[in-house]
Enzyme design. Structure first.
Site, PDB file in Angstrom:
ATOM      1  N   HIS A 148       0.840  -1.203   0.000  1.00 43.09           N
ATOM      2  CA  HIS A 148       0.000   0.000   0.000  1.00 43.09           C
ATOM      3  C   HIS A 148       0.879   1.259   0.000  1.00 43.09           C
ATOM      4  O   HIS A 148       0.660   2.181  -0.781  1.00 43.09           O
ATOM      5  CB  HIS A 148      -0.926  -0.015   1.226  1.00 43.09           C
ATOM      6  CG  HIS A 148      -1.608   1.297   1.481  1.00 43.09           C
ATOM      7  ND1 HIS A 148      -2.894   1.562   1.057  1.00 43.09           N
ATOM      8  CD2 HIS A 148      -1.167   2.428   2.094  1.00 43.09           C
ATOM      9  CE1 HIS A 148      -3.215   2.799   1.408  1.00 43.09           C
ATOM     10  NE2 HIS A 148      -2.193   3.349   2.038  1.00 43.09           N
ATOM     11  N   GLU A 149       1.882   1.270   0.885  1.00 46.20           N
ATOM     12  CA  GLU A 149       2.764   2.448   0.952  1.00 46.20           C
ATOM     13  C   GLU A 149       3.520   2.635  -0.355  1.00 46.20           C
ATOM     14  O   GLU A 149       3.695   3.760  -0.830  1.00 46.20           O
ATOM     15  CB  GLU A 149       3.749   2.322   2.123  1.00 46.20           C
ATOM     16  CG  GLU A 149       3.091   2.205   3.504  1.00 46.20           C
ATOM     17  CD  GLU A 149       2.167   3.367   3.838  1.00 46.20           C
ATOM     18  OE1 GLU A 149       2.415   4.479   3.339  1.00 46.20           O
ATOM     19  OE2 GLU A 149       1.177   3.158   4.567  1.00 46.20           O
ATOM     20  N   HIS A 174       1.655   4.479  -2.951  1.00 43.32           N
ATOM     21  CA  HIS A 174       1.722   5.946  -2.892  1.00 43.32           C
ATOM     22  C   HIS A 174       2.884   6.459  -3.736  1.00 43.32           C
ATOM     23  O   HIS A 174       2.766   7.475  -4.417  1.00 43.32           O
ATOM     24  CB  HIS A 174       1.892   6.418  -1.444  1.00 43.32           C
ATOM     25  CG  HIS A 174       0.626   6.339  -0.632  1.00 43.32           C
ATOM     26  ND1 HIS A 174      -0.542   6.944  -1.030  1.00 43.32           N
ATOM     27  CD2 HIS A 174       0.354   5.728   0.548  1.00 43.32           C
ATOM     28  CE1 HIS A 174      -1.482   6.718  -0.118  1.00 43.32           C
ATOM     29  NE2 HIS A 174      -0.964   5.976   0.846  1.00 43.32           N
ATOM     30  N   GLU A 176      -5.636   7.157  -1.114  1.00 40.12           N
ATOM     31  CA  GLU A 176      -5.672   5.945  -0.285  1.00 40.12           C
ATOM     32  C   GLU A 176      -6.319   4.785  -1.043  1.00 40.12           C
ATOM     33  O   GLU A 176      -5.833   3.655  -0.998  1.00 40.12           O
ATOM     34  CB  GLU A 176      -6.421   6.206   1.023  1.00 40.12           C
ATOM     35  CG  GLU A 176      -5.711   7.170   1.961  1.00 40.12           C
ATOM     36  CD  GLU A 176      -4.275   6.760   2.250  1.00 40.12           C
ATOM     37  OE1 GLU A 176      -3.999   5.551   2.397  1.00 40.12           O
ATOM     38  OE2 GLU A 176      -3.416   7.657   2.316  1.00 40.12           O
ATOM     39  N   ASP A 202      -4.512   1.298  -2.041  1.00 43.43           N
ATOM     40  CA  ASP A 202      -5.118  -0.005  -1.692  1.00 43.43           C
ATOM     41  C   ASP A 202      -5.213  -0.904  -2.934  1.00 43.43           C
ATOM     42  O   ASP A 202      -4.899  -2.093  -2.883  1.00 43.43           O
ATOM     43  CB  ASP A 202      -6.524   0.193  -1.108  1.00 43.43           C
ATOM     44  CG  ASP A 202      -6.482   0.636   0.358  1.00 43.43           C
ATOM     45  OD1 ASP A 202      -5.388   0.569   0.961  1.00 43.43           O
ATOM     46  OD2 ASP A 202      -7.543   1.045   0.882  1.00 43.43           O
TER      47      ASP A 202
HETATM   48 ZN   LIG Z   1      -1.951   5.375   2.567  1.00 42.05          ZN
END
Ligand SMILES: [Zn+2]
Length: 424
Positions: A285-286, A289, A367, A371
């Site tokens: 997930h990170e 980004h 976000e 995901d």
């Molecule tokens: Zn996040």
């Protein structure tokens, strides 16, 4: 515009801002209380009724405390402006620096004014910070800080703010005084360069003053993580474990920095709680980004808002009504830039809140994208179970008020995130 209509405009904006904040906070509390005893259907197997009720109580306690702090902040805003606080501080300092400030160092007087202003504001906020950590966080079992850590943090923060803040303020004031009518454009360029530098410097030099950052020690997990990073084309140096347990039992992970300071940080509390598969999913997930260039997009957003803000300040600093309408008489024989900056920081929140829904929405969209990236590059089920654990451990509410979310949530409500991960 006269100074009276300036005051009227200020009080009207303040009234709108305060009513909106209080209304949203009340809505959030009411909504959470109304749903306190019913766990949302999709979470019935994962989150106990006790954990759900605890999250509701914790959310409301924080929200009520936030309202008190907000109310105090509004009183302080009025005291600084119409109450004559800033005018009194200015008169005192002018007296201290001598009648003719221009010859005794105009810049020194202005920098002192802003530092004193910031210091007094910070001091008045301290009791709130103390109460939040040692009463509210403590009551819900989250606080791990000793009074000593709190105090040492305070000193370190003060030192870092002075070392970075004083030169920063001095340069901006110098530009305001010497760069002509378009000073705000120069100040913007400087402010942006400073922000970019800070993004490099912060993870490397400032964050380590407060926490310890170590490479991941667990070799099996490290191998798994490295495989994921290779798949995603991310430098393996960029993963760190932070001793978050020093201050709080809550856990988290975040991405930060640009260029060589780019990194993903895991709290030790998070690693202690998640399975290797869940850690991999959270890391994915990170990395999402980074893949979607969310940092660059945030920087562009901040750049545009800063330009808007500085242009407004460039205009307002020239208007006597701006000072008079906010309870300050401009100096006759000294520069007013320090006063303009102080007043601007005070009243900015009464205007900038209109942008909150836009930036919150952009952040929530990021976000969802991260995901989806995690689902594609790791495992959606592992991500979902990791998020449920984090929700429970951090006592985040599953039932926020939708309007409150629209204004204030940088992350989508967990119910929506899990539904998006499970769908398709
Ligand atoms: Zn996040």
């Amino acid at each position: 515009m006269t100074s009276e209509s300036g005051t009227t405009l200020f009080l009207s904006l303040l009234a709108i801002w305060v009513s909106l904040q209080v209304w949203l906070a009340r809505r959030q509390i009411d909504h959470v209380v109304a749903n306190r005893n019913v766990v949302p259907l999709a979470f019935r197997n994962a989150i106990s009724a006790e954990a759900h009720a605890k999250a509701a109580d914790y959310t409301c306690a924080k929200q009520r405390f936030g309202l008190w702090q907000f109310g105090f902040g509004v009183l302080m805003l009025l005291a600084w402006t119409l109450g004559g606080g800033l005018a009194a501080l200015n008169t005192t300092l002018l007296g201290f620096f001598g009648g003719d400030v221009a010859t005794s160092g105009d810049l020194a007087y202005q920098v002192t004014l802003l530092l004193a202003f910031g210091l007094i504001g910070g001091l008045l906020d301290l009791p709130f910070d103390w109460y939040y950590n040692f009463r509210i966080e403590e009551r819900f079992g989250f606080n791990r800080m000793t009074q000593r850590i709190w105090f040492v943090d305070l000193l370190k923060n003060l030192l870092v703010s002075l070392l970075i803040g004083a030169p920063l303020i001095a340069v901006v004031l110098w530009l305001m005084g010497t760069a002509g009518p378009a000073w705000w454009l120069w100040a913007w360029g400087f402010w942006m360069a400073f922000n970019l530098l800070l993004m490099v410097v912060y993870p490397l030099f400032i964050a380590p003053l407060f926490n310890e950052f170590k490479p991941l020690a667990d070799e099996a997990l490290a191998a798994r993580v490295k495989a994921l990073m290779d798949r995603c084309g991310f430098s393996a140096k960029g993963l760190f474990v932070m001793d978050g347990s020093k201050r709080s039992a809550q856990s988290n992970a975040y991405f930060t920095g640009i260029g060589h300071s780019k990194r993903v940080v895991f709290y030790d509390t998070l690693l202690a709680r998640l399975s290797p598969g869940e850690v991999e999913a959270v890391l994915a997930h990170e990395l999402g980004h980074f893949h979607h260039k969310h940092i660059i997009k945030m920087i562009v957003q901040i750049f545009l808002m800063s330009l808007l803000g500085l242009a407004a300040l460039g205009f307002l600093a020239q208007q006597p009504e701006f000072y008079l309408g906010l309870g300050v008489t401009p100096n006759d024989n000294a520069a007013n830039d320090g006063l303009a900056l102080a007043l601007f920081t005070l009243v900015l929140p009464c205007v900038s809140f209109v942008l909150a829904p836009l930036s919150s929405r952009a952040s929530r969209r990021h976000e969802f994208q991260a995901d989806a990236y995690a689902k594609a590059n790791a495992n959606g089920d592992e991500l979902a179970s990791a998020l449920v654990k984090l929700t429970e451990d951090n006592a985040s509410t599953l039932t926020p008020d939708p309007l409150y979310v629209a204004f204030n949530y940088s992350h989508p409500p967990m119910v929506e995130r899990i539904a998006a991960i499970k769908a398709g």
